[in-house]
Motif scaffolding. Structure first.
Motif, PDB file in Angstrom:
ATOM      1  N   ARG A 110       0.836  -1.206   0.000  1.00  0.00           N
ATOM      2  CA  ARG A 110       0.000   0.000   0.000  1.00  0.00           C
ATOM      3  C   ARG A 110       0.871   1.256   0.000  1.00  0.00           C
ATOM      4  O   ARG A 110       0.562   2.249  -0.665  1.00  0.00           O
ATOM      5  N   TRP A 111       1.976   1.196   0.772  1.00  0.00           N
ATOM      6  CA  TRP A 111       2.883   2.346   0.811  1.00  0.00           C
ATOM      7  C   TRP A 111       3.474   2.603  -0.570  1.00  0.00           C
ATOM      8  O   TRP A 111       3.558   3.747  -1.008  1.00  0.00           O
ATOM      9  N   PHE A 112       3.853   1.536  -1.263  1.00  0.00           N
ATOM     10  CA  PHE A 112       4.458   1.699  -2.587  1.00  0.00           C
ATOM     11  C   PHE A 112       3.430   2.224  -3.586  1.00  0.00           C
ATOM     12  O   PHE A 112       3.773   2.998  -4.479  1.00  0.00           O
ATOM     13  N   GLU A 113       2.182   1.809  -3.437  1.00  0.00           N
ATOM     14  CA  GLU A 113       1.143   2.320  -4.319  1.00  0.00           C
ATOM     15  C   GLU A 113       0.986   3.829  -4.170  1.00  0.00           C
ATOM     16  O   GLU A 113       0.744   4.541  -5.141  1.00  0.00           O
ATOM     17  N   ARG A 114       1.125   4.319  -2.925  1.00  0.00           N
ATOM     18  CA  ARG A 114       0.953   5.753  -2.665  1.00  0.00           C
ATOM     19  C   ARG A 114       2.210   6.554  -2.971  1.00  0.00           C
ATOM     20  O   ARG A 114       2.132   7.680  -3.442  1.00  0.00           O
ATOM     21  N   HIS A 115       3.378   5.985  -2.659  1.00  0.00           N
ATOM     22  CA  HIS A 115       4.622   6.753  -2.726  1.00  0.00           C
ATOM     23  C   HIS A 115       5.640   6.178  -3.704  1.00  0.00           C
ATOM     24  O   HIS A 115       6.795   6.596  -3.678  1.00  0.00           O
ATOM     25  N   GLY A 116       5.224   5.255  -4.549  1.00  0.00           N
ATOM     26  CA  GLY A 116       6.184   4.581  -5.430  1.00  0.00           C
ATOM     27  C   GLY A 116       6.907   5.517  -6.371  1.00  0.00           C
ATOM     28  O   GLY A 116       8.105   5.361  -6.613  1.00  0.00           O
ATOM     29  N   THR A 117       6.190   6.514  -6.909  1.00  0.00           N
ATOM     30  CA  THR A 117       6.840   7.429  -7.850  1.00  0.00           C
ATOM     31  C   THR A 117       7.959   8.215  -7.161  1.00  0.00           C
ATOM     32  O   THR A 117       9.057   8.353  -7.706  1.00  0.00           O
ATOM     33  N   LYS A 118       7.683   8.711  -5.951  1.00  0.00           N
ATOM     34  CA  LYS A 118       8.712   9.450  -5.219  1.00  0.00           C
ATOM     35  C   LYS A 118       9.856   8.527  -4.824  1.00  0.00           C
ATOM     36  O   LYS A 118      11.029   8.926  -4.848  1.00  0.00           O
ATOM     37  N   ALA A 119       9.523   7.280  -4.447  1.00  0.00           N
ATOM     38  CA  ALA A 119      10.552   6.339  -4.018  1.00  0.00           C
ATOM     39  C   ALA A 119      11.512   6.020  -5.153  1.00  0.00           C
ATOM     40  O   ALA A 119      12.737   5.971  -4.964  1.00  0.00           O
ATOM     41  N   VAL A 120      10.981   5.813  -6.357  1.00  0.00           N
ATOM     42  CA  VAL A 120      11.831   5.489  -7.502  1.00  0.00           C
ATOM     43  C   VAL A 120      12.683   6.696  -7.885  1.00  0.00           C
ATOM     44  O   VAL A 120      13.892   6.573  -8.126  1.00  0.00           O
ATOM     45  N   PHE A 121      12.069   7.883  -7.926  1.00  0.00           N
ATOM     46  CA  PHE A 121      12.801   9.082  -8.328  1.00  0.00           C
ATOM     47  C   PHE A 121      13.891   9.437  -7.323  1.00  0.00           C
ATOM     48  O   PHE A 121      15.063   9.583  -7.672  1.00  0.00           O
ATOM     49  N   LEU A 122      13.515   9.556  -6.046  1.00  0.00           N
ATOM     50  CA  LEU A 122      14.489   9.951  -5.026  1.00  0.00           C
ATOM     51  C   LEU A 122      15.467   8.826  -4.714  1.00  0.00           C
ATOM     52  O   LEU A 122      16.620   9.071  -4.368  1.00  0.00           O
ATOM     53  N   GLY A 123      14.990   7.577  -4.846  1.00  0.00           N
ATOM     54  CA  GLY A 123      15.858   6.441  -4.559  1.00  0.00           C
ATOM     55  C   GLY A 123      17.057   6.371  -5.482  1.00  0.00           C
ATOM     56  O   GLY A 123      18.108   5.842  -5.104  1.00  0.00           O
ATOM     57  N   ARG A 124      16.946   6.931  -6.683  1.00  0.00           N
ATOM     58  CA  ARG A 124      18.073   6.936  -7.620  1.00  0.00           C
ATOM     59  C   ARG A 124      19.213   7.820  -7.132  1.00  0.00           C
ATOM     60  O   ARG A 124      20.327   7.738  -7.651  1.00  0.00           O
ATOM     61  N   MET A 125      18.939   8.641  -6.128  1.00  0.00           N
ATOM     62  CA  MET A 125      19.962   9.543  -5.605  1.00  0.00           C
ATOM     63  C   MET A 125      20.422   9.151  -4.203  1.00  0.00           C
ATOM     64  O   MET A 125      21.085   9.932  -3.523  1.00  0.00           O
ATOM     65  N   VAL A 126      20.059   7.945  -3.771  1.00  0.00           N
ATOM     66  CA  VAL A 126      20.453   7.462  -2.451  1.00  0.00           C
ATOM     67  C   VAL A 126      21.352   6.249  -2.628  1.00  0.00           C
ATOM     68  O   VAL A 126      20.925   5.261  -3.242  1.00  0.00           O
ATOM     69  N   PRO A 127      22.581   6.301  -2.131  1.00  0.00           N
ATOM     70  CA  PRO A 127      23.468   5.132  -2.244  1.00  0.00           C
ATOM     71  C   PRO A 127      22.794   3.875  -1.713  1.00  0.00           C
ATOM     72  O   PRO A 127      22.010   3.922  -0.773  1.00  0.00           O
ATOM     73  N   ILE A 128      23.098   2.761  -2.288  1.00  0.00           N
ATOM     74  CA  ILE A 128      22.555   1.442  -1.959  1.00  0.00           C
ATOM     75  C   ILE A 128      21.151   1.280  -2.540  1.00  0.00           C
ATOM     76  O   ILE A 128      20.883   0.366  -3.320  1.00  0.00           O
ATOM     77  N   PHE A 129      20.219   2.181  -2.171  1.00  0.00           N
ATOM     78  CA  PHE A 129      18.838   2.051  -2.620  1.00  0.00           C
ATOM     79  C   PHE A 129      18.678   2.360  -4.106  1.00  0.00           C
ATOM     80  O   PHE A 129      17.672   1.982  -4.703  1.00  0.00           O
TER      81      PHE A 129
END
Length: 215
Positions: A110-129
């Motif tokens: 459910r969290w990914f459904e709500r925040h998946g776009t932000k997670a993918v975009f911002l995650g590209r700028m976080v080491p490891i993730f």
């Protein structure tokens, strides 16, 4: 034009050889592999590519284009792995893991459904993730065009910062590795602490079960 003072061995030497031999495509290949194998550090490959651009081995535009293309290519491979793995198989494995419940996975979905776009975009700028975030995107079957767009934008920002840092620092490009390495270790420590806290809460809940009231 060969890279002057290039490292003789190690990951930096390997990346330097790729860039020196293949130019932009070599840098893209190195970053694609870095996405698939996170132990390969982007904080070495990207600044080194920027340094190479400063030395005329390739143009700055080529460095940014090919490293971003490599980032997207590696991320799409991980996306397809997550997609082929599938939600049902993930649920089956999750059910066998200790200290977790089906409701935990449902909340994550459910969290990914709500925040998946932000997670993918911002995650590209976080080491490891930056590599790992592609797998749940595939599992949750985020639309591929959206995934590619978000990955491209996030990767372009991250790659630009590190490539430009190497370009400006010149012979001192290794300074970037030091600072980003500290950030990576900080992220890893936070993940470990969060995991330990999660396990502690679960164990405490098992050792102190709630007593139901009897009427």
């Amino acid at each position: 034009m060969a890279l002057p003072q290039e490292p003789a061995d190690g990951i930096a030497g390997w990346a330097a050889d790729l860039v020196d031999t293949m130019g932009g495509p070599g840098a893209g290949l190195a970053i694609a592999l870095e996405n698939l194998f996170p132990p390969l550090p982007s904080e070495v490959i990207l600044p080194l590519t920027g340094f190479a651009a400063g030395q005329g081995v390739l143009t700055l535009a080529s460095a940014l284009f090919w490293t971003t293309l490599g980032s997207v290519a590696g991320a799409v491979v991980l996306y397809w792995i997550g997609m082929l793995f599938g939600r049902e198989r993930m649920r089956a494995i999750w059910a066998k893991l200790p200290l977790v419940k089906a409701s935990d996975l449902e909340r994550t979905e459910r969290w990914f459904e709500r925040h998946g776009t932000k997670a993918v975009f911002l995650g590209r700028m976080v080491p490891i993730f930056r590599s790992l975030i592609s797998v749940p995107a595939g599992v949750e079957r985020m639309p591929l065009p959206l995934f590619v767009m978000l990955t491209t934008l996030g990767s372009l920002i991250w790659n630009s910062v590190l490539v430009m840092a190497g370009y400006w620092l010149g012979d001192q490009w290794e300074v970037v590795e030091t600072y980003v390495g500290v950030l990576s270790k900080g992220v890893l420590v936070l993940v470990v602490v969060a995991l330990l806290a999660y396990v502690a809460v679960r164990l405490r809940g098992r050792s102190h079960p709630r007593h139901r009231r009897t009427s």
